[in-house]
Design a protein around this motif. Structure first.
Motif, PDB file in Angstrom:
ATOM      1  N   HIS A 325       0.827  -1.204   0.000  1.00 41.61           N
ATOM      2  CA  HIS A 325       0.000   0.000   0.000  1.00 41.61           C
ATOM      3  C   HIS A 325       0.865   1.261   0.000  1.00 41.61           C
ATOM      4  O   HIS A 325       0.689   2.162  -0.826  1.00 41.61           O
ATOM      5  CB  HIS A 325      -0.909  -0.039   1.237  1.00 41.61           C
ATOM      6  CG  HIS A 325      -1.597   1.240   1.566  1.00 41.61           C
ATOM      7  ND1 HIS A 325      -2.749   1.651   0.934  1.00 41.61           N
ATOM      8  CD2 HIS A 325      -1.301   2.203   2.463  1.00 41.61           C
ATOM      9  CE1 HIS A 325      -3.137   2.809   1.436  1.00 41.61           C
ATOM     10  NE2 HIS A 325      -2.272   3.163   2.360  1.00 41.61           N
ATOM     11  N   SER A 326       1.816   1.334   0.917  1.00 38.70           N
ATOM     12  CA  SER A 326       2.661   2.522   1.046  1.00 38.70           C
ATOM     13  C   SER A 326       3.620   2.672  -0.128  1.00 38.70           C
ATOM     14  O   SER A 326       3.837   3.778  -0.631  1.00 38.70           O
ATOM     15  CB  SER A 326       3.445   2.460   2.358  1.00 38.70           C
ATOM     16  OG  SER A 326       2.571   2.336   3.453  1.00 38.70           O
ATOM     17  N   GLU A 327       4.207   1.565  -0.554  1.00 37.54           N
ATOM     18  CA  GLU A 327       5.123   1.609  -1.700  1.00 37.54           C
ATOM     19  C   GLU A 327       4.433   2.192  -2.926  1.00 37.54           C
ATOM     20  O   GLU A 327       5.011   2.994  -3.666  1.00 37.54           O
ATOM     21  CB  GLU A 327       5.608   0.188  -2.036  1.00 37.54           C
ATOM     22  CG  GLU A 327       6.750  -0.318  -1.205  1.00 37.54           C
ATOM     23  CD  GLU A 327       7.266  -1.629  -1.772  1.00 37.54           C
ATOM     24  OE1 GLU A 327       7.699  -1.650  -2.942  1.00 37.54           O
ATOM     25  OE2 GLU A 327       7.220  -2.639  -1.033  1.00 37.54           O
ATOM     26  N   TYR A 328       3.209   1.759  -3.131  1.00 35.30           N
ATOM     27  CA  TYR A 328       2.436   2.170  -4.303  1.00 35.30           C
ATOM     28  C   TYR A 328       2.223   3.683  -4.315  1.00 35.30           C
ATOM     29  O   TYR A 328       2.414   4.343  -5.341  1.00 35.30           O
ATOM     30  CB  TYR A 328       1.092   1.435  -4.274  1.00 35.30           C
ATOM     31  CG  TYR A 328       0.217   1.619  -5.489  1.00 35.30           C
ATOM     32  CD1 TYR A 328       0.697   1.342  -6.760  1.00 35.30           C
ATOM     33  CD2 TYR A 328      -1.108   2.030  -5.360  1.00 35.30           C
ATOM     34  CE1 TYR A 328      -0.120   1.469  -7.881  1.00 35.30           C
ATOM     35  CE2 TYR A 328      -1.929   2.164  -6.464  1.00 35.30           C
ATOM     36  CZ  TYR A 328      -1.432   1.885  -7.722  1.00 35.30           C
ATOM     37  OH  TYR A 328      -2.247   2.018  -8.820  1.00 35.30           O
ATOM     38  N   ILE A 329       1.863   4.250  -3.177  1.00 29.88           N
ATOM     39  CA  ILE A 329       1.616   5.693  -3.088  1.00 29.88           C
ATOM     40  C   ILE A 329       2.904   6.472  -3.307  1.00 29.88           C
ATOM     41  O   ILE A 329       2.914   7.493  -4.012  1.00 29.88           O
ATOM     42  CB  ILE A 329       0.974   6.040  -1.732  1.00 29.88           C
ATOM     43  CG1 ILE A 329      -0.398   5.375  -1.617  1.00 29.88           C
ATOM     44  CG2 ILE A 329       0.831   7.555  -1.578  1.00 29.88           C
ATOM     45  CD1 ILE A 329      -0.981   5.385  -0.221  1.00 29.88           C
ATOM     46  N   VAL A 330       4.005   5.996  -2.725  1.00 32.75           N
ATOM     47  CA  VAL A 330       5.296   6.664  -2.932  1.00 32.75           C
ATOM     48  C   VAL A 330       5.684   6.628  -4.408  1.00 32.75           C
ATOM     49  O   VAL A 330       6.152   7.636  -4.972  1.00 32.75           O
ATOM     50  CB  VAL A 330       6.392   6.006  -2.065  1.00 32.75           C
ATOM     51  CG1 VAL A 330       7.771   6.561  -2.445  1.00 32.75           C
ATOM     52  CG2 VAL A 330       6.122   6.258  -0.584  1.00 32.75           C
ATOM     53  N   ASP A 331       5.472   5.504  -5.069  1.00 33.37           N
ATOM     54  CA  ASP A 331       5.788   5.387  -6.499  1.00 33.37           C
ATOM     55  C   ASP A 331       4.959   6.367  -7.333  1.00 33.37           C
ATOM     56  O   ASP A 331       5.457   6.961  -8.300  1.00 33.37           O
ATOM     57  CB  ASP A 331       5.527   3.960  -6.984  1.00 33.37           C
ATOM     58  CG  ASP A 331       6.562   2.967  -6.486  1.00 33.37           C
ATOM     59  OD1 ASP A 331       7.631   3.416  -6.018  1.00 33.37           O
ATOM     60  OD2 ASP A 331       6.295   1.755  -6.549  1.00 33.37           O
ATOM     61  N   ILE A 332       3.696   6.536  -6.967  1.00 39.20           N
ATOM     62  CA  ILE A 332       2.833   7.484  -7.685  1.00 39.20           C
ATOM     63  C   ILE A 332       3.334   8.911  -7.500  1.00 39.20           C
ATOM     64  O   ILE A 332       3.395   9.690  -8.464  1.00 39.20           O
ATOM     65  CB  ILE A 332       1.378   7.328  -7.208  1.00 39.20           C
ATOM     66  CG1 ILE A 332       0.759   6.071  -7.826  1.00 39.20           C
ATOM     67  CG2 ILE A 332       0.541   8.565  -7.549  1.00 39.20           C
ATOM     68  CD1 ILE A 332      -0.618   5.728  -7.295  1.00 39.20           C
ATOM     69  N   CYS A 333       3.696   9.267  -6.271  1.00 31.71           N
ATOM     70  CA  CYS A 333       4.224  10.613  -6.017  1.00 31.71           C
ATOM     71  C   CYS A 333       5.500  10.859  -6.822  1.00 31.71           C
ATOM     72  O   CYS A 333       5.692  11.944  -7.391  1.00 31.71           O
ATOM     73  CB  CYS A 333       4.499  10.800  -4.527  1.00 31.71           C
ATOM     74  SG  CYS A 333       3.019  10.868  -3.510  1.00 31.71           S
ATOM     75  N   HIS A 334       6.365   9.860  -6.876  1.00 27.14           N
ATOM     76  CA  HIS A 334       7.601   9.974  -7.654  1.00 27.14           C
ATOM     77  C   HIS A 334       7.287  10.207  -9.125  1.00 27.14           C
ATOM     78  O   HIS A 334       7.911  11.050  -9.792  1.00 27.14           O
ATOM     79  CB  HIS A 334       8.445   8.713  -7.482  1.00 27.14           C
ATOM     80  CG  HIS A 334       9.670   8.676  -8.328  1.00 27.14           C
ATOM     81  ND1 HIS A 334       9.691   8.105  -9.592  1.00 27.14           N
ATOM     82  CD2 HIS A 334      10.916   9.163  -8.120  1.00 27.14           C
ATOM     83  CE1 HIS A 334      10.900   8.234 -10.108  1.00 27.14           C
ATOM     84  NE2 HIS A 334      11.667   8.862  -9.247  1.00 27.14           N
ATOM     85  N   ALA A 335       6.313   9.467  -9.654  1.00 20.61           N
ATOM     86  CA  ALA A 335       5.958   9.600 -11.073  1.00 20.61           C
ATOM     87  C   ALA A 335       5.450  10.991 -11.402  1.00 20.61           C
ATOM     88  O   ALA A 335       5.771  11.567 -12.456  1.00 20.61           O
ATOM     89  CB  ALA A 335       4.901   8.557 -11.441  1.00 20.61           C
ATOM     90  N   ILE A 336       4.651  11.576 -10.503  1.00 23.80           N
ATOM     91  CA  ILE A 336       4.128  12.931 -10.720  1.00 23.80           C
ATOM     92  C   ILE A 336       5.242  13.959 -10.546  1.00 23.80           C
ATOM     93  O   ILE A 336       5.399  14.870 -11.371  1.00 23.80           O
ATOM     94  CB  ILE A 336       2.971  13.211  -9.744  1.00 23.80           C
ATOM     95  CG1 ILE A 336       1.780  12.305 -10.053  1.00 23.80           C
ATOM     96  CG2 ILE A 336       2.537  14.681  -9.822  1.00 23.80           C
ATOM     97  CD1 ILE A 336       0.709  12.323  -8.997  1.00 23.80           C
ATOM     98  N   ALA A 337       6.022  13.812  -9.492  1.00 18.41           N
ATOM     99  CA  ALA A 337       7.074  14.790  -9.193  1.00 18.41           C
ATOM    100  C   ALA A 337       8.125  14.856 -10.296  1.00 18.41           C
ATOM    101  O   ALA A 337       8.611  15.947 -10.644  1.00 18.41           O
ATOM    102  CB  ALA A 337       7.735  14.443  -7.861  1.00 18.41           C
ATOM    103  N   TYR A 338       8.462  13.700 -10.882  1.00 16.23           N
ATOM    104  CA  TYR A 338       9.541  13.648 -11.861  1.00 16.23           C
ATOM    105  C   TYR A 338       9.051  13.342 -13.279  1.00 16.23           C
ATOM    106  O   TYR A 338       9.862  13.062 -14.167  1.00 16.23           O
ATOM    107  CB  TYR A 338      10.591  12.626 -11.413  1.00 16.23           C
ATOM    108  CG  TYR A 338      11.229  13.019 -10.103  1.00 16.23           C
ATOM    109  CD1 TYR A 338      12.158  14.056 -10.039  1.00 16.23           C
ATOM    110  CD2 TYR A 338      10.876  12.387  -8.918  1.00 16.23           C
ATOM    111  CE1 TYR A 338      12.733  14.444  -8.828  1.00 16.23           C
ATOM    112  CE2 TYR A 338      11.443  12.760  -7.700  1.00 16.23           C
ATOM    113  CZ  TYR A 338      12.367  13.788  -7.668  1.00 16.23           C
ATOM    114  OH  TYR A 338      12.933  14.163  -6.468  1.00 16.23           O
ATOM    115  N   ASN A 339       7.742  13.406 -13.467  1.00 15.76           N
ATOM    116  CA  ASN A 339       7.148  13.308 -14.807  1.00 15.76           C
ATOM    117  C   ASN A 339       7.598  12.049 -15.553  1.00 15.76           C
ATOM    118  O   ASN A 339       7.939  12.089 -16.735  1.00 15.76           O
ATOM    119  CB  ASN A 339       7.503  14.559 -15.628  1.00 15.76           C
ATOM    120  CG  ASN A 339       6.595  14.745 -16.827  1.00 15.76           C
ATOM    121  OD1 ASN A 339       5.412  14.429 -16.772  1.00 15.76           O
ATOM    122  ND2 ASN A 339       7.145  15.269 -17.908  1.00 15.76           N
TER     123      ASN A 339
END
Length: 447
Positions: A325-339
């Motif tokens: 659950h937590s890994e998934y949210i962090v990965d999503i934030c990374h994808a948005i932050a770094y396009n």
């Protein structure tokens, strides 16, 4: 790895959640991909949040003293100077979830957190608070993104589509990813990140068309179907060592759910729609999932927080493990932050993603995540069975938002009466009338 020198400020809306400490641990483990400068909690329950916040303050001091940490009940303080808002709220807390589960069972209808009358009741409670959080974010940090995983996701997403269509909010759910992690183990892979997939449907109401090895492209679907037909998504052994009995039953029951459409792999929540009588027969009206959580997870989490505060150290805490659950949210934030335009699931207006479903339906489909939000990936047509079920469920979800918008008792009754888990309109009315009483502090005044 980090692509530049930026660091981010995050606020967790719902700081008193029992999931918050585990999420924080994962955030700290992920500083190489999503570095933080500031972490804040916001909750309207100061006492509950303090129990979590005081323990997390010790975790932060021991593991990342350079990251500024605070918790507050003041919206301006919480939402000022943030880059990401994590929505993890439960309006009415577990007291109301218990009613969501027990009131329907009183009338022979299964009570569940996100499906049937319970899910619709929870969704109606959540709309006002989610819109409020979006407005605070836009007022105090207009460039921030909100990643919302507060239930009931489908209803909340429909409310966002209507009332805040231009807001920078992405509604997500980790349940399909949890199941894909099981698929990965079944297929001899390490995690869900080793899989590619085609998936479509609604939140807690979807189907996999295809699952492949992300690197080689090998089609794993036939093997997974063969396994699920016999075992459901139950893995057993060390993987399921700490899986609770109710979840064990759910994962195993997927074998029965699969039989209704062997051309796809189902989400486990479909059991409540396919086999509602079985679910009611095997439920205990006096001891539901909420009671299990209060007896186990909540007691465990708050007990651990109390221990950390008392001992003044978080060494050896119970969250030092990888959580999907937590890994998934962090990965999503990374994808948005770094396009990065990585592929994840989102709940979005359809707009052709499922070609034979209405454009304004909120669907759950794979999307590419980047700095400009999400770009859906077309999944083709829904099968005939899925088409019928999706349209019925979408209508229920839209009727709930109609009830909120119009303050309409009739619209909420229509939502309950139409739902596949409810046998007829007279039962729907009895459930709704009981729900009206306990939800009075949270629902609009339905006329």
């Amino acid at each position: 790895m980090v692509e530049d020198n930026r660091k981010f400020s995050v606020v967790i809306a719902g700081g008193g959640s029992t999931f918050t400490p585990g999420f924080v641990i994962n955030l700290l483990k992920s500083q190489d991909k999503f570095p933080l400068r500031k972490l804040k909690f916001y909750d309207n329950d100061a006492e509950r949040q303090k129990k979590i916040g005081d323990a997390v303050a010790i975790i932060m001091k021991e593991r990342a003293p350079e990251i500024e940490f605070s918790y507050t009940t003041d919206p301006k303080e919480a939402f000022t100077d943030v880059d990401f808002v994590m929505g993890s709220i439960r309006v009415g807390k577990y007291e109301m979830r218990s009613y969501d589960e027990k009131i329907p069972l009183k009338y022979g209808v299964y009570g569940q957190e996100t499906t049937g009358p319970g899910g619709m009741a929870y969704g109606l409670r959540s709309i006002k608070s989610i819109i409020e959080i979006i407005d605070w974010m836009e007022e105090y940090s207009p460039n921030a993104w909100m990643i919302n995983y507060s239930n009931t996701i489908a209803i909340v997403s429909e409310a966002c589509r209507r009332f805040r269509p231009n807001a920078k909010v992405i509604n997500i759910c980790d349940m399909p990813i949890d199941l894909m992690d099981r698929m990965a183990v079944i297929a001899g892979r390490k995690s869900f990140k080793d899989l590619d997939f085609k998936y479509y449907g609604l939140n807690h109401f979807g189907w996999w068309k295809e699952v492949r090895d992300r690197k080689t492209g090998e089609d794993l679907t036939p093997m997974l179907k063969e396994y699920v037909a016999k075992n459901g998504y139950w893995v057993g052994g060390e993987y399921d060592e700490h899986t609770e009995a109710s979840w064990e039953a759910t994962f195993k029951e997927a074998a029965e759910v699969y039989q209704l459409d062997p051309t796809t792999l189902p989400n486990t929540y479909l059991q409540y729609y396919y086999f509602p009588q079985y679910e009611v027969k095997n439920a205990d009206p006096k001891h539901t999932r909420t009671d299990e959580i209060l007896e186990y997870r909540q007691k465990l989490v708050f007990g651990e927080c109390e221990r950390i505060v008392k001992e003044g150290t978080a060494k050896g805490n119970l969250w030092d493990y990888s959580e999907v659950h937590s890994e998934y949210i962090v990965d999503i934030c990374h994808a948005i932050a770094y396009n990065t335009h990585e592929k994840f699931l989102a709940n979005i207006p359809n707009n052709g993603a499922i070609s034979n479903i209405a454009d304004d339906a909120i669907v759950e489909v794979p999307c590419l995540f980047g700095a400009d939000g999400v770009q859906p990936i077309c999944q083709g047509e829904a099968g005939r069975l899925q088409y019928g079920m999706i349209n019925e469920q979408v209508t229920c979800e839209k009727l709930v938002v109609d009830a909120y918008e119009q303050k309409s008792y009739v619209k909420m009754l229509e939502a309950f009466a139409l739902n596949k888990t409810v046998p007829d309109a007279s039962v729907a009315k009895k459930i709704l009338d009981d729900m009206m009483v306990v939800n009075k502090p949270y629902w609009p005044d339905l006329k």
